[in-house]
Design a protein around this motif. Structure first.
Motif: not given
Length: 236
Positions: A59, A62-63, A66, A89, A94-95, A111, A113, A115-116
């Protein structure tokens, strides 16, 4: 000469196992100590399950990126296996599945985050200023991702024997906006108060106009001030 002696291998093993902690550096010398002398007790007593650790590592990676492929997520920390990333994954709810266009114009699955879309909306146009990047800058730390997204082939060659280097000992990428336009090798002599440009390479297909050279001069002046030198000297 490239292999670690037994005592350094033992030290690294103890560091990875948490039996040693890095406490500080003096120039290029790293100092170690017992963990209880470095970390507060509240952190040393944290007991995280393997699943919780994998969840945090994936997590957090990825955060920071992005978006990314499973391989890029795995390489970010290099502390989880590819199979662990795939299990994470599969279980994550939420991905956001996305497609990313590469420098070659191809599209690849990835993939993102949660909030992308907010991040994309908040984006501002990249600056047109020219920047000389450290070889360990976050944007180029994953060389495969760098090549795929920007079409910029780059490798650190300071540990490569001189006769086998393609570019040089310590070569800096040059970024202009969202495009890599060249690479440069500079050396600072603080005692003499000068920073020397030993070599400049232009990226294929990039035309270096007078305006671009002026941007480079401004960036070199900025770096010279940052490293404590008074002038910039060009050898070419």
């Amino acid at each position: 000469m490239w292999s670690l002696p037994p005592h350094k291998r033992a030290r690294d093993y103890m560091w990875f196992a948490g039996e040693l902690a890095t406490c500080h550096r003096v120039n290029f010398t790293k100092f170690y100590n017992l963990p209880e002398r470095v970390f507060p007790e509240c952190l040393r007593n944290v007991d995280m399950s393997d699943d919780a650790q994998v969840e945090w590592l994936c997590t957090a990676a990825l955060d920071r990126m992005s978006f990314g492929t499973p391989g890029e997520i795995q390489r970010f920390w290099d502390a989880v296996g590819r199979d662990e990333v795939q299990r994470w994954q599969t279980s994550a709810t939420t991905l956001v599945q996305v497609q990313i266009q590469t420098a070659e114009g191809d599209w690849t699955d990835a993939w993102a985050c949660p909030s992308i879309e907010d991040r994309l909306t908040a984006l501002t146009p990249p600056t047109r200023r020219l920047r000389i990047l450290n070889p360990f800058d976050p944007v180029i730390r994953d060389r495969n991702r760098l090549s795929r997204l920007f079409g910029f082939e780059y490798r650190v060659e300071m540990f490569v024997p001189a006769a086998k280097r393609v570019w040089g000992y310590y070569v800096f990428p040059i970024l202009e906006g969202d495009r890599f336009v060249g690479r440069i090798e500079v050396k600072a002599d603080r005692k003499a108060g000068c920073m020397t440009v030993t070599k400049l390479w232009h990226e294929p297909g990039v035309k270096w106009s007078a305006a671009r050279y002026a941007k480079l001069d401004a960036e070199l002046d900025r770096i010279a001030r940052f490293v404590g030198t008074r002038e910039v000297v060009r050898l070419d």
